[in-house]
Design an enzyme around this catalytic site. Structure first.
Site, PDB file in Angstrom:
ATOM      1  N   ASP A   1       0.858  -1.192   0.000  1.00  0.00           N
ATOM      2  CA  ASP A   1       0.000   0.000   0.000  1.00  0.00           C
ATOM      3  C   ASP A   1       0.893   1.242   0.000  1.00  0.00           C
ATOM      4  OD1 ASP A   1      -2.419   1.407   0.200  1.00  0.00           O
ATOM      5  OD2 ASP A   1      -2.288   1.498   2.386  1.00  0.00           O
ATOM      6  N   HIS A   2       0.706   2.125  -0.952  1.00  0.00           N
ATOM      7  CA  HIS A   2       1.496   3.371  -1.013  1.00  0.00           C
ATOM      8  C   HIS A   2       3.007   3.142  -1.057  1.00  0.00           C
ATOM      9  CE1 HIS A   2      -1.851   6.175  -0.544  1.00  0.00           C
ATOM     10  NE2 HIS A   2      -2.352   5.327   0.325  1.00  0.00           N
TER      11      HIS A   2
ATOM     12  N   GLY B   1      -8.880   6.205   1.770  1.00  0.00           N
ATOM     13  CA  GLY B   1      -9.448   7.033   2.836  1.00  0.00           C
ATOM     14  C   GLY B   1     -10.916   6.753   3.041  1.00  0.00           C
ATOM     15  N   GLY B   2     -11.290   5.469   3.068  1.00  0.00           N
ATOM     16  CA  GLY B   2     -12.699   5.118   3.157  1.00  0.00           C
ATOM     17  C   GLY B   2     -13.317   5.310   4.542  1.00  0.00           C
TER      18      GLY B   2
ATOM     19  N   GLU C   1      -1.391   6.147  -8.237  1.00  0.00           N
ATOM     20  CA  GLU C   1      -2.238   7.241  -7.757  1.00  0.00           C
ATOM     21  C   GLU C   1      -1.991   8.498  -8.566  1.00  0.00           C
ATOM     22  OE1 GLU C   1      -3.011   7.575  -3.557  1.00  0.00           O
ATOM     23  OE2 GLU C   1      -2.766   9.757  -3.601  1.00  0.00           O
TER      24      GLU C   1
HETATM   25 ZN   LIG Z   1      -4.252   5.277   0.929  1.00  0.00          ZN
END
Ligand SMILES: [Zn+2]
Length: 293
Positions: A82-83, A209-210, A134
């Site tokens: 992630d990221h 960012g859910g 992203e």
């Molecule tokens: Zn994220």
């Protein structure tokens, strides 16, 4: 059962209008709670690994542990960086056994983001791994009381089309008003912007960012073309609450405190699998699955 690259599952989610949840995974109890929820709901999922964990000495073994647990699960699950902040981090986690990577060049100038993402895509695809990238910048929820600041980071639709075409990414995280962490104000997703981006690119779109987004907004975002949603803060807060209660209980002991995060993750992950429409989707795609595990 299947440890799979996220790509096929995201394409299926896009075609059938649901979203695959990505739950971050920092330790064994959270992992077990997430996997239990996926099994309860027969919903596919992604386990996200944060890059700050990469240089911990136990990481190669932890990824192997996750792989073994996923292989014993009846639903298809992917292990995603992630990221990721660099090409090297992406390659490092693939060498440990992750199935996919997210390279986050959202803060870079467009051309540099394209160049770096393309390099990651070429190497990852050669290894059979998928890549999420992203475009735009998903900030932190604590900035959310300044809507102008948030809007400045929104994904530009014409750049999204160019970015996907030039990089060959498998999924694209976009900035449309969600944020990481806890929101200061009330998040409002820019659904018109999502609709515009959706018409210009054909890969699955991702919402980061859910945590803190309302169920109605999630459903609207999924209807508008979001196929993967990252959730962690909500799970973490639920786990912290249960851990504190377990520590303060009169009969508190090690064995009662230790599993608290597992039940919190299980409850919340079940909820999100339902809201995202992912429940039951593992069953449909893998009819011969052995569910006795
Ligand atoms: Zn994220």
């Amino acid at each position: 059962m299947p440890l799979v690259s996220m790509v096929e599952g995201l394409n299926k989610a896009q075609a059938e209008k649901y979203a695959v949840p990505s739950f971050n995974c920092f330790e064994m109890m959270g992992l077990e709670g997430s996997l239990a929820a996926m099994k309860d709901k027969m919903g596919p999922g992604i386990l996200g690994i944060h890059p700050t964990m990469l240089n911990q000495p136990e990481m190669p073994a932890f990824i192997q542990f996750i792989r073994a647990r996923v292989e014993a699960s009846p639903v298809p699950v992917s292990i995603l960086l992630d990221h990721g902040t660099s090409f090297e981090e992406c390659m490092q986690i693939l060498s440990y056994g992750a199935t996919d990577v997210m390279f986050d060049g959202g803060k870079l100038p467009l051309q540099e983001n394209i160049d770096q993402t393309r390099m990651v895509v070429r190497a990852a695809h050669a290894m059979g791994a998928g890549v999420e990238a992203e475009l735009g910048f998903v900030g932190h929820g604590s900035d959310y009381d300044d809507p102008d600041l948030v809007r400045q980071g929104f994904t530009r639709p014409e750049e999204a089309a160019e970015f996907v075409e030039k990089t060959g990414v498998d999924a694209l995280a976009i900035a449309i008003g969600s944020a990481h962490g806890v929101y200061k104000g009330k998040p409002e997703l820019a659904l018109d912007l999502l609709a515009d981006i959706r018409t210009r690119v054909d890969v699955p779109l991702v919402l980061h960012g859910g945590s803190g987004i309302s169920d109605d907004q999630f459903r609207a975002a999924i209807a508008g073309g979001i196929s993967k949603i990252n959730i962690f803060t909500d799970l973490r807060l639920a786990a912290e609450e249960k851990m504190k209660a377990a520590v303060q209980a009169e009969d508190a002991n090690y064995f009662k405190m230790f599993p608290a995060p597992r039940s919190a993750f299980r409850d919340r992950c079940r909820h999100f699998l339902d809201v995202f429409g992912a429940s039951g989707k593992a069953q449909a795609s893998f009819p011969s699955t052995n569910t006795s595990n």
